[in-house]
Design a protein around this motif. Structure first.
Motif, PDB file in Angstrom:
ATOM      1  N   LEU A  22     -29.598  -1.715  10.464  1.00 20.26           N
ATOM      2  CA  LEU A  22     -30.245  -1.673  11.778  1.00 20.26           C
ATOM      3  C   LEU A  22     -30.881  -3.010  12.140  1.00 20.26           C
ATOM      4  O   LEU A  22     -31.033  -3.316  13.335  1.00 20.26           O
ATOM      5  CB  LEU A  22     -31.257  -0.526  11.821  1.00 20.26           C
ATOM      6  N   ALA A  23     -31.194  -3.779  11.131  1.00 24.13           N
ATOM      7  CA  ALA A  23     -31.700  -5.131  11.421  1.00 24.13           C
ATOM      8  C   ALA A  23     -30.580  -5.956  12.066  1.00 24.13           C
ATOM      9  O   ALA A  23     -30.805  -6.669  13.059  1.00 24.13           O
ATOM     10  CB  ALA A  23     -32.195  -5.793  10.135  1.00 24.13           C
ATOM     11  N   ASP A  24     -29.361  -5.831  11.526  1.00 23.75           N
ATOM     12  CA  ASP A  24     -28.217  -6.505  12.156  1.00 23.75           C
ATOM     13  C   ASP A  24     -28.021  -6.001  13.589  1.00 23.75           C
ATOM     14  O   ASP A  24     -27.770  -6.780  14.508  1.00 23.75           O
ATOM     15  CB  ASP A  24     -26.924  -6.192  11.370  1.00 23.75           C
ATOM     16  N   TRP A  25     -28.117  -4.699  13.748  1.00 25.82           N
ATOM     17  CA  TRP A  25     -27.913  -4.084  15.074  1.00 25.82           C
ATOM     18  C   TRP A  25     -28.987  -4.582  16.058  1.00 25.82           C
ATOM     19  O   TRP A  25     -28.692  -4.864  17.223  1.00 25.82           O
ATOM     20  CB  TRP A  25     -27.988  -2.559  14.942  1.00 25.82           C
ATOM     21  N   HIS A  26     -30.205  -4.702  15.524  1.00 26.64           N
ATOM     22  CA  HIS A  26     -31.341  -5.156  16.332  1.00 26.64           C
ATOM     23  C   HIS A  26     -31.069  -6.553  16.907  1.00 26.64           C
ATOM     24  O   HIS A  26     -31.378  -6.841  18.066  1.00 26.64           O
ATOM     25  CB  HIS A  26     -32.594  -5.186  15.446  1.00 26.64           C
ATOM     26  N   GLU A  27     -30.451  -7.370  16.082  1.00 26.46           N
ATOM     27  CA  GLU A  27     -30.112  -8.733  16.534  1.00 26.46           C
ATOM     28  C   GLU A  27     -29.094  -8.697  17.662  1.00 26.46           C
ATOM     29  O   GLU A  27     -29.174  -9.469  18.603  1.00 26.46           O
ATOM     30  CB  GLU A  27     -29.472  -9.496  15.377  1.00 26.46           C
ATOM     31  N   GLU A  28     -28.131  -7.791  17.532  1.00 25.12           N
ATOM     32  CA  GLU A  28     -27.010  -7.777  18.483  1.00 25.12           C
ATOM     33  C   GLU A  28     -27.327  -7.047  19.786  1.00 25.12           C
ATOM     34  O   GLU A  28     -26.804  -7.387  20.839  1.00 25.12           O
ATOM     35  CB  GLU A  28     -25.801  -7.056  17.853  1.00 25.12           C
ATOM     36  N   HIS A  29     -28.127  -5.967  19.698  1.00 25.03           N
ATOM     37  CA  HIS A  29     -28.261  -5.078  20.855  1.00 25.03           C
ATOM     38  C   HIS A  29     -29.699  -4.822  21.250  1.00 25.03           C
ATOM     39  O   HIS A  29     -30.605  -4.932  20.428  1.00 25.03           O
ATOM     40  CB  HIS A  29     -27.587  -3.729  20.558  1.00 25.03           C
ATOM     41  N   GLU A  30     -29.839  -4.453  22.503  1.00 20.53           N
ATOM     42  CA  GLU A  30     -31.186  -4.117  22.980  1.00 20.53           C
ATOM     43  C   GLU A  30     -31.159  -2.813  23.770  1.00 20.53           C
ATOM     44  O   GLU A  30     -30.131  -2.138  23.842  1.00 20.53           O
ATOM     45  CB  GLU A  30     -31.746  -5.268  23.826  1.00 20.53           C
ATOM     46  N   GLY A  31     -32.317  -2.472  24.351  1.00 21.49           N
ATOM     47  CA  GLY A  31     -32.401  -1.335  25.276  1.00 21.49           C
ATOM     48  C   GLY A  31     -31.809  -0.048  24.722  1.00 21.49           C
ATOM     49  O   GLY A  31     -32.060   0.343  23.589  1.00 21.49           O
ATOM     50  N   ASN A  32     -30.993   0.593  25.564  1.00 21.89           N
ATOM     51  CA  ASN A  32     -30.476   1.921  25.224  1.00 21.89           C
ATOM     52  C   ASN A  32     -29.485   1.910  24.063  1.00 21.89           C
ATOM     53  O   ASN A  32     -29.016   2.968  23.644  1.00 21.89           O
ATOM     54  CB  ASN A  32     -29.828   2.558  26.448  1.00 21.89           C
ATOM     55  N   LEU A  33     -29.128   0.732  23.586  1.00 21.35           N
ATOM     56  CA  LEU A  33     -28.241   0.692  22.428  1.00 21.35           C
ATOM     57  C   LEU A  33     -29.045   0.730  21.129  1.00 21.35           C
ATOM     58  O   LEU A  33     -28.486   0.910  20.055  1.00 21.35           O
ATOM     59  CB  LEU A  33     -27.350  -0.533  22.476  1.00 21.35           C
ATOM     60  N   ARG A  34     -30.359   0.566  21.244  1.00 23.72           N
ATOM     61  CA  ARG A  34     -31.205   0.635  20.054  1.00 23.72           C
ATOM     62  C   ARG A  34     -31.627   2.079  19.799  1.00 23.72           C
ATOM     63  O   ARG A  34     -32.718   2.518  20.174  1.00 23.72           O
ATOM     64  CB  ARG A  34     -32.435  -0.263  20.216  1.00 23.72           C
ATOM     65  N   ILE A  35     -30.683   2.797  19.237  1.00 24.99           N
ATOM     66  CA  ILE A  35     -30.915   4.216  18.947  1.00 24.99           C
ATOM     67  C   ILE A  35     -30.808   4.403  17.431  1.00 24.99           C
ATOM     68  O   ILE A  35     -29.788   4.078  16.827  1.00 24.99           O
ATOM     69  CB  ILE A  35     -29.856   5.094  19.653  1.00 24.99           C
ATOM     70  N   ILE A  36     -31.859   4.936  16.846  1.00 32.02           N
ATOM     71  CA  ILE A  36     -31.875   5.163  15.395  1.00 32.02           C
ATOM     72  C   ILE A  36     -31.082   6.417  15.054  1.00 32.02           C
ATOM     73  O   ILE A  36     -31.247   7.449  15.695  1.00 32.02           O
ATOM     74  CB  ILE A  36     -33.327   5.366  14.901  1.00 32.02           C
TER      75      ILE A  36
END
Lengths: 430, 430
Positions: free
Chosen positions: A264-278
């Motif tokens: 999710l740290a990688d994902w956090h770098e790539e995406h924001e907003g509504n794509l940040r879903i755990i």
């Protein structure tokens, strides 16, 4: 007036392909694929088909030759110019150029890798091996092919009006659900039903019925081809395969414990907003939230995909509150085994307390229960998962022990590392 | 693949004709027409539309211009070569050349006569005047037009998927009936639903569903166009208009009392076998049977079209027994307000005691009850009857006072002449 050309065209398609496009897949697959393409493109994975409903003997129902034809057809597909244009030019979740040029170039040249198929104990053993970003794209089409071939095996024995009435009944059944959903204030619901759909044409019908029947309450579909064709939002974020593969590659228990957060740290770098879903349940939601870093609490929302959904949402609310976040601003996406009763219930319980949202899958696109003798078209629980990465087995625990996957000793090790205690077993229907 | 020609063709038909053929009518109309053509071709009759369901205000629902277009279109129709060939060349009830050359020649040259239309109290006053054999052919198409225009007025407000689901529901509803009927041993059932059908296409669908779903239990359709198109038996014998017009022309009470038998004496000369079916209820079944000549007891069967059907059949059984006939050889055709429950019940009660048979009408071809808000598509009770003959009013009593028609004083006279006592009133739904 007989349209001769259409008739001839229909005859020509001996195999009547089930999957007609490389983007006839879930949007999150493409998002994840791009992520994997950037971070782990050389990881070797094996994906494997698993039929959890063992009393449906797929190898007895489905002809092996037909199955091979369908799979071979998928291997012949490549991204069309229009599909590429749509992926490159479209706005996804408000963002332009969601897909980077290097990924698109790779995708444009992609053909899906080979498959391995054999029969065992009345089931098909279907596996895919190779580079992660290529192999992962087999999951959805493989499931769609098996689901639809099983359906066709049943439909083949039906007469013309019997068939028409079957679909009339399925339409009526879905529309009654739509009419009930329409009554739910503030509902936000999306189609998540590609992988276990009755068929492509049926999914497309269901989506259009939702558009007409629900208006703004219907927020989009996870299926990219249908999103493109019907001019809808493509919906989806990420799934269990990211933490599963990453966890399998961990060199120590300490690294294993961190793997879900690393992903999710990688994902956090790539995406924001509504794509940040755990997606917290891969190795147990409780421990995941307890040990999560604070920056994760700042994410937009959470997806509840196993266990008791109300309990999962309550856990998330408590967690956000404990981390100083306002749960009322948070999105909670329910996506496990939903049908209208459950949706009504969850919306009632959580509207106002969080921003609830629903990813409706199998019982949207494949609710043929009760419509044929012996319920021969009832949906069943078929998955296609990463079972190993660089030669190491993967493990999934989830919040329901009946959904756990992996070698028994590894499951025990993961339970220990992730401090998973007693879990409530729930029936996996779809 | 879009079939451009079909699209353009569909657009061209601004009025989308409801009645497409002069044989889109009940078979018994043609049999009776031939009889009238031979015996009473110069009799002047008036037929008139009567909406028994007065709270359905047809003139408010249906645009007068559209109604005129449909009626005018019917006046433009003439028998096609193929239709003529079918009538001349086909075998009806096992008989070749059922229709005589002189009648066919007349029919081939026929155009329907003019109509008179005006609005009154929210209803359409629609009447047809002229020679009996011409005017009588307006009955079925006039009813079909009014029924379908009322339906279209409702459908016009519906959206695409709503429409598709409406028909899906109607199909499902009919199929559930077919599945129940299929269970009935020895069932013989025919489509009698032309006059109050939802639409032509829907009737055609219903008939085809019966063919597939019921096999040999479905014996045919009263609709000649559909019988021709689907290669089915055309079913029907005679109706109330024969005794009604003949009775109106009677010069004395004694002649009046004999009129219903006179009609059947003519019929006896013309037809044999399964076409010798008594319709006894025009002026009360009880008196009709009591006073009937013995040769009538030798006929093949009876049609029960009003009153309590079981009671009517029991009366027929008693009558046959009293005349030394074996009821088990006799056909009893039930044709009034049938639906599956009633059919099951009557079959159970009468199978083995007589040869029961069912003419299923409105609730076969127009059961849209419960499928739209405010039940806006529910069938209603519309008839088109001979109201006068050579300037004298006609009268119908039937076995249900709610179905009685004619001037009050004439009804009283007929009741006296035909010795009709107290009758049980039954709700007329369809």
């Amino acid at each position: 007036m007989v349209d001769i050309a259409t008739r001839v065209w229909n005859h020509k398609w001996k195999i009547d392909p089930i999957v007609r496009s490389l983007i006839d897949t879930d949007f999150y697959k493409l998002l994840m694929c791009q992520s994997v393409f950037r971070n782990s493109r050389d990881t070797q994975v094996t994906f494997s088909l698993i039929n959890r409903t063992t009393d449906i003997r797929l190898a007895d129902l489905i002809d092996e030759g037909e199955l091979r034809e369908q799979l071979d057809h998928i291997r012949s597909l490549s991204l069309t110019r229009g599909e590429s244009t749509w992926l490159r030019g479209n706005t996804f979740y408000g963002k332009r150029q969601m897909f980077r040029p290097d990924f698109m170039e790779w995708f444009e040249n992609l053909r899906l890798p080979d498959y391995h198929l054999e029969k065992r104990d009345g089931q098909y053993e279907l596996t895919f091996e190779g580079n992660w970003p290529e192999v992962m794209l087999w999951e959805i089409p493989a499931l769609a092919v098996l689901m639809e071939l099983r359906g066709r095996a049943v439909l083949n024995h039906m007469k013309k009006f019997e068939l028409q009435v079957l679909y009339a009944r399925a339409m009526t059944k879905l529309w009654e659900k739509v009419e009930r959903l329409r009554q739910i204030d503030g509902l936000k619901i999306a189609d998540f039903g590609t992988r276990r759909r009755h068929s492509y044409l049926w999914q497309d019908w269901c989506v259009q019925a939702m558009v007409e029947g629900l208006g703004d309450k219907f927020v989009g579909t996870s299926n990219c081809l249908i999103a493109k064709k019907r001019d809808l939002e493509a919906i989806g974020t990420n799934a269990h395969e990211l933490p599963m593969v990453t966890a399998a590659l961990a060199e120590s228990d300490a690294e294993l414990a961190q793997a879900p957060y690393q992903v999710l740290a990688d994902w956090h770098e790539e995406h924001e907003g509504n794509l940040r879903i755990i997606l917290p349940d891969t190795y147990g939601t409780e421990g995941f939230l307890e040990n999560a870093p604070d920056w994760l609490a700042g994410w937009t929302g959470i997806r509840i995909d196993s266990g008791d959904p109300a309990q999962g949402a309550e856990a998330a609310i408590d967690w956000w509150a404990s981390r100083g976040e306002d749960p009322r601003q948070k999105m909670v996406i329910f996506s496990d085994g939903l049908d209208v009763d459950k949706i009504e219930e969850l919306q009632t319980q959580f509207a106002g307390r969080v921003r609830p949202s629903f990813g409706w899958g199998t019982l949207l696109t494949n609710d043929f229960r009760g419509l044929t003798p012996h319920d021969a078209l009832a949906p069943f629980s078929l998955v296609c998962k990463a079972v190993s990465a660089n030669g190491r087995p993967t493990v999934k625990l989830s919040d329901n022990p009946n959904k756990a996957m992996g070698p028994a000793d590894e499951i025990e090790r993961y339970k220990r590392v992730f401090e998973v205690g007693a879990q409530q077993a729930m029936k996996v229907e779809v």
